[in-house]
Design an enzyme around this catalytic site. Structure first.
Site, PDB file in Angstrom:
ATOM      1  N   GLU A 107      -5.932   6.609   0.403  1.00 20.21           N
ATOM      2  CA  GLU A 107      -6.351   6.026   1.562  1.00 20.21           C
ATOM      3  C   GLU A 107      -5.328   6.010   2.780  1.00 20.21           C
ATOM      4  O   GLU A 107      -5.787   5.834   3.855  1.00 20.21           O
ATOM      5  CB  GLU A 107      -6.487   4.603   1.188  1.00 20.21           C
ATOM      6  N   ASP A 133     -12.558   3.810  -3.732  1.00 19.96           N
ATOM      7  CA  ASP A 133     -12.920   2.447  -4.016  1.00 19.96           C
ATOM      8  C   ASP A 133     -13.979   2.269  -5.126  1.00 19.96           C
ATOM      9  O   ASP A 133     -14.479   1.436  -5.664  1.00 19.96           O
ATOM     10  CB  ASP A 133     -13.990   1.785  -2.815  1.00 19.96           C
ATOM     11  N   ASP A 154      -6.422   4.313  -4.691  1.00 15.40           N
ATOM     12  CA  ASP A 154      -6.454   3.329  -3.513  1.00 15.40           C
ATOM     13  C   ASP A 154      -5.285   2.465  -4.102  1.00 15.40           C
ATOM     14  O   ASP A 154      -5.461   1.737  -5.305  1.00 15.40           O
ATOM     15  CB  ASP A 154      -7.690   2.513  -3.590  1.00 15.40           C
ATOM     16  N   ILE A 212      -3.832  -0.055  -3.120  1.00 17.01           N
ATOM     17  CA  ILE A 212      -4.293  -1.455  -3.192  1.00 17.01           C
ATOM     18  C   ILE A 212      -5.602  -1.735  -2.554  1.00 17.01           C
ATOM     19  O   ILE A 212      -6.019  -1.729  -1.402  1.00 17.01           O
ATOM     20  CB  ILE A 212      -3.276  -2.649  -2.257  1.00 17.01           C
ATOM     21  N   ASP A 213      -6.458  -1.857  -3.739  1.00 16.13           N
ATOM     22  CA  ASP A 213      -7.964  -2.029  -3.162  1.00 16.13           C
ATOM     23  C   ASP A 213      -8.189  -3.511  -3.308  1.00 16.13           C
ATOM     24  O   ASP A 213      -7.933  -4.531  -4.258  1.00 16.13           O
ATOM     25  CB  ASP A 213      -8.840  -1.472  -4.468  1.00 16.13           C
ATOM     26  N   ASP A 239       0.835  -1.327   0.167  1.00 12.77           N
ATOM     27  CA  ASP A 239      -0.120   0.075  -0.099  1.00 12.77           C
ATOM     28  C   ASP A 239       0.702   1.219   0.090  1.00 12.77           C
ATOM     29  O   ASP A 239       0.715   2.260  -1.061  1.00 12.77           O
ATOM     30  CB  ASP A 239      -0.878  -0.066   1.381  1.00 12.77           C
ATOM     31  N   THR A 264      -7.676  -5.440   0.182  1.00 14.02           N
ATOM     32  CA  THR A 264      -6.859  -5.806   1.288  1.00 14.02           C
ATOM     33  C   THR A 264      -6.735  -7.434   1.161  1.00 14.02           C
ATOM     34  O   THR A 264      -5.831  -7.956   1.182  1.00 14.02           O
ATOM     35  CB  THR A 264      -7.182  -5.077   2.341  1.00 14.02           C
TER      36      THR A 264
END
Length: 352
Positions: free
Chosen positions: A68, A294, A133, A135-136, A45, A138
């Site tokens: 994020e 998101d 984002d 890393i969408d 991330d 997780t």
């Protein structure tokens, strides 16, 4: 106004950041699904966010960024910060000119932390705002399943550009999503797709590469003459979407096939290219507000591929309210011709 340059930078930046996430994905142990400060997803991330914000700052220095992550925990954990710093220094596109366009190497470890912290914009109805984002998905990332690197440009509250890197979706747009699509993935040359769209100019997919952008092709949602034959997808995590309500909506539409469960905006991408048809994210608890990062890129890609994206009341998603979709509840995405039918079923099931 043309947004070709913004899309080009977004695609290159997402591609470079995706290389970083893949390195973490395949090298780090994943015995946990908790996002603590030392989990692989956190390392990915922070690293991906630093690389993408650096690219935005180099090319569009006056734009705002809603992201994020923020770096306060890294400032307290020097060992973790140093590990992420070593990782980002190793990530370069194989094409030196493309890498240079994105800003080249990060300036220093402290500079990396400052760059991560530039994602603190509060968003809003005016100006150019990137929603990021890094890393969408997780838990999909930790589980070894689907995840995505997502970047959207919002101008005066309207999404103009979207780019999404999906390392674990098949390159072939014709491959329909199935239960195995959401399962644990292995490293293969037949996976890895970069999706993008510009408002009013359609949506595209191209294979992810490690250098210059690969050739792209147009994508579109497939026609669904019989809604009962539609493939519908939803999130893996029951905490994110009311799976019982989703199933009731599907039943009301006559859909007998089980849902396909995928993490991340890979769901938007899958229906945009006709590998699925309907995406439901029905509210789990009252008052929950979706985050703009998101949905911004996926919302545009689906709409530019011939679909419709609304909340459960049939209202377009409103990205002008800040860091969340405060004016909307839930998400329903479907082919334009089927959207009203899906919304009607949602309203009956949720007793709206």
């Amino acid at each position: 106004m043309s947004y070709q340059q913004e899309r080009y930078i977004a695609e290159l930046a997402v591609q470079r950041a995706t290389l970083l996430t893949q390195k973490v994905f395949f090298e780090k142990a994943k015995g946990t699904v908790s996002k603590d400060d030392k989990s692989p997803v956190t390392i990915g991330d922070f690293g991906a966010q630093a690389l993408i914000i650096q690219a935005i700052r180099k090319n569009f220095p006056n734009d705002e960024i809603v992201a994020e992550e923020e770096a306060s925990s890294l400032r307290e954990d020097k060992a973790l910060s140093a590990e992420i710093w070593r990782l980002v220094q190793d990530i370069k596109l194989e094409d030196a000119e493309s890498d240079k366009i994105l800003g080249g190497p990060l300036p220093s470890e402290e500079g990396m932390l400052d760059i991560i912290d530039e994602g603190k914009s509060s968003g809003g109805p005016k100006g150019r705002i990137w929603a990021l984002d890094p890393i969408d998905g997780t838990k999909g990332f930790l589980r070894g399943g689907q995840y995505a690197v997502c970047l959207g440009l919002i101008v005066d509250g309207d999404v103009k550009v979207g780019a999404i890197g999906t390392p674990n979706l098949p390159v072939d747009d014709r491959v329909a999503i199935t239960a195995s699509t959401g399962a644990q993935q292995t490293e293969t040359a037949s996976n890895g797709v970069l999706f993008s769209a510009i408002q009013g100019e359609g949506a595209t997919s191209r294979p992810l590469s490690s250098g210059v952008l690969a050739p792209s092709k147009s994508i579109s949602m497939r026609p669904v003459p019989d809604i009962a034959q539609a493939v519908f997808c939803e999130g893996v995590e029951a905490a994110h979407s009311a799976q019982g309500d989703n199933a009731a909506v599907a039943e009301r539409l006559g859909i007998t096939a089980p849902s396909v469960r995928l993490d991340s905006q890979a769901k938007y991408c899958s229906i945009a290219r006709g590998a699925g048809d309907i995406y439901l994210r029905l509210p789990v608890k009252k008052g929950y507000q979706e985050k703009i990062w998101d949905h911004a890129a996926g919302d545009l890609i689906v709409r530019e591929a011939g679909g419709q994206v609304t909340d459960i009341y049939g209202q377009r998603l409103d990205f002008s309210k800040g860091r969340t979709l405060a004016a909307n509840t839930g998400v329903v995405a479907a082919p334009k011709a089927a959207q009203d039918q899906v919304i009607d079923a949602v309203k009956v099931v949720l007793k709206l």
